[in-house]
Design a protein around this motif. Structure first.
Motif, PDB file in Angstrom:
ATOM      1  N   SER A 166      65.008 108.217  35.716  1.00  0.00           N
ATOM      2  CA  SER A 166      64.213 107.833  35.899  1.00  0.00           C
ATOM      3  C   SER A 166      64.401 106.856  36.626  1.00  0.00           C
ATOM      4  N   THR A 184      66.726 110.422  39.440  1.00  0.00           N
ATOM      5  CA  THR A 184      65.896 109.544  40.510  1.00  0.00           C
ATOM      6  C   THR A 184      66.638 109.099  41.417  1.00  0.00           C
ATOM      7  N   GLN A 185      66.510 109.080  42.798  1.00  0.00           N
ATOM      8  CA  GLN A 185      67.164 108.075  43.676  1.00  0.00           C
ATOM      9  C   GLN A 185      66.826 106.622  42.925  1.00  0.00           C
ATOM     10  N   MET A 237      71.538 114.374  42.180  1.00  0.00           N
ATOM     11  CA  MET A 237      69.865 113.302  42.683  1.00  0.00           C
ATOM     12  C   MET A 237      69.111 114.435  43.621  1.00  0.00           C
ATOM     13  N   ASP A 238      70.105 114.657  44.719  1.00  0.00           N
ATOM     14  CA  ASP A 238      68.802 115.291  45.910  1.00  0.00           C
ATOM     15  C   ASP A 238      68.536 116.805  45.367  1.00  0.00           C
ATOM     16  N   THR A 286      56.807 108.404  37.195  1.00  0.00           N
ATOM     17  CA  THR A 286      57.487 110.264  36.739  1.00  0.00           C
ATOM     18  C   THR A 286      56.788 111.034  35.638  1.00  0.00           C
ATOM     19  N   ASP A 323      58.186 116.608  43.861  1.00  0.00           N
ATOM     20  CA  ASP A 323      59.190 115.529  44.519  1.00  0.00           C
ATOM     21  C   ASP A 323      60.151 115.540  44.287  1.00  0.00           C
ATOM     22  N   ASN A 324      61.172 115.756  43.735  1.00  0.00           N
ATOM     23  CA  ASN A 324      62.564 115.380  44.182  1.00  0.00           C
ATOM     24  C   ASN A 324      63.047 116.265  42.561  1.00  0.00           C
ATOM     25  N   LEU A 325      64.481 116.162  42.104  1.00  0.00           N
ATOM     26  CA  LEU A 325      65.484 116.739  41.823  1.00  0.00           C
ATOM     27  C   LEU A 325      64.693 116.944  40.222  1.00  0.00           C
TER      28      LEU A 325
END
Ligand code: C5P
Length: 401
Positions: A12, A39-40, A61-62, A95, A105-107
């Motif tokens: 993260s 994460t992005q 990432m996605d 995180t 809300d993320n991978l």
């Protein structure tokens, strides 16, 4: 401990993310397969290309990938199931809070929620953030879910402040996980002594009496014990085998006397000893200092008994669980039981030379395990690696009974 394990590293977005390049390298060096989910915001601190090059796997990432106009889905469920261990490092306050509350809300978070394996997290943030009640709340909650925290360390922080909050150093993270995994194993905290291979009894500087033992059975027993968490001392006679495991100390010896001395040096510190070596029963009474010259007619070499190492360990026994091997050709069970009693053993592994594929020299074995209460279990013909697992299962069930 990490060899052959699938490690899923979740990165993260904190400055400590740059250290994950070292972390990935250390995990790979320890023999693990590594996949990275980030994460992005983590990608601002460390390049996905760096981590994918080091891990030899694409960095994800996605939820969705778009390549050449076509869309594909990164399957977080499969990733979660692939992992033997998930490690979130660095784990930022954001995180951690999302993990504690089930946000997805993320991978990285979806993968965390899908993972069934042990999860470790290494918090990394500024000291006041680390001390904040809401962070403490997240840390407590995550541990109450069964996740394991690798505590942050103290030192200089990216903010310039000094205090607790730095992500644990990559070396410490790897050591922490290794130790933690080891603690859960059935032979952790146990010290094991194993003898293996033949012995060579010198006749003169170039000749010896020996036998065809390869040492395979003893080496397999040592490897299995170390994989089960034990610290192993493997005393081996001359063999071409080698073994490299951070939990195994290999002591190479030549003669029965050398093996006897090496065993007794370590025995008082041993919890479980297995004598799998094919020790010579006799040795030349004298060793010629020069190469013996051939002469007309026959030659006689006077032999004397070697020390019976197993018997001597049985006599010196305090709390050790002691196991020997018996290679028999007739009255197998009776002979093995007699040996078990005479040598004060807790268990004996019987090989019958009447069974095809049993004994030494080959890659298979067929054994019967007999314990001191005359409980007998006979196994099918198996590879020596499988036989080692069976023997350890028998021992573990008795030491933990
Ligand atoms: O009495 P016997 O040689 O058949 O016993 C075999 C067992 O004793 C094996 O476990 C072997 O490793 C061990 N042994 C020993 N020292 C010897 C002979 C046998 O430790 N000198």
């Amino acid at each position: 401990m990490l060899s052959g394990k699938n490690i899923l590293l979740g990165v993260s977005g904190g400055i400590a993310a740059y250290k994950t390049a070292f972390l990935v390298r250390l995990l790979i060096k320890a023999g693990a397969q590594v996949k990275v989910v980030m994460t992005q915001s983590a990608s601002s601190f460390v390049s996905p290309l760096t981590l994918s090059t080091l891990s030899k796997n694409p960095v994800l990432m996605d939820f969705v990938n778009e390549e050449d106009g076509s869309l594909s889905w990164n399957n977080h469920v499969e990733l979660g199931l692939w992992a033997d261990v998930m490690l979130i490092a660095p784990a930022t306050a954001n995180t951690l809070s999302k993990m504690a509350n089930g946000t997805c809300d993320n991978l990285l978070l979806a993968t965390y929620l899908s993972a069934k394996c042990p999860v470790y997290f290494a918090p990394a943030m500024d000291l006041d953030m680390y001390k904040h009640s809401s962070t403490k709340n997240s840390l407590d909650k995550l541990q109450s879910f069964g996740n394991t925290m690798i505590p942050a360390e103290s030192g200089e922080l990216a903010s310039g402040l000094h205090g607790e909050g730095r992500m644990a150093e990559p070396e410490h993270i790897v050591a922490f996980i290794q130790e933690d995994l080891r603690k859960g194993l059935p032979l952790s905290e146990k010290k094991v002594l194993i003898t293996a291979g033949p012995t060579h009894e010198a006749i003169d500087p170039v000749r010896f009496l020996g036998n065809r033992s390869t040492g395979t059975m003893g080496f397999e027993l040592a490897k299995k014990a170390a994989d089960l968490g034990a610290s192993v001392i493997l005393v081996s006679g001359p063999t071409h085998l080698n073994i490299e495991h951070y939990n195994i100390q290999l002591i190479r010896v030549t003669s029965a006397q050398d093996m006897y001395e090496a065993c007794h040096e370590h025995y008082s510190n041993t919890d479980i000893a297995i004598c799998a070596a094919a020790v010579a029963d006799y040795r030349p009474k004298t060793i010629a200092s020069e190469k013996l010259k051939k002469q007309e007619g026959d030659m006689k070499i006077e032999l004397e008994r070697t020390p019976d190492i197993l018997m001597s360990l049985g006599e010196a026994k305090k709390n050790q669980f002691l196991v020997g091997f018996a290679l028999e050709t007739q009255n197998e069970l009776e002979n093995a039981k007699g040996k078990l009693q005479r040598k004060h053993l807790d268990g004996i592994v019987l090989n019958s030379l009447k069974d095809d594929g049993a004994g030494f020299g080959g890659s298979t074995n067929k054994i019967t395990f007999i314990d001191k209460n005359s409980e007998i279990k006979t196994f099918d013909l198996k590879t020596k690696s499988e036989v080692a697992s069976d023997i350890w299962e028998e021992i573990i069930s008795r030491i933990h009974a």
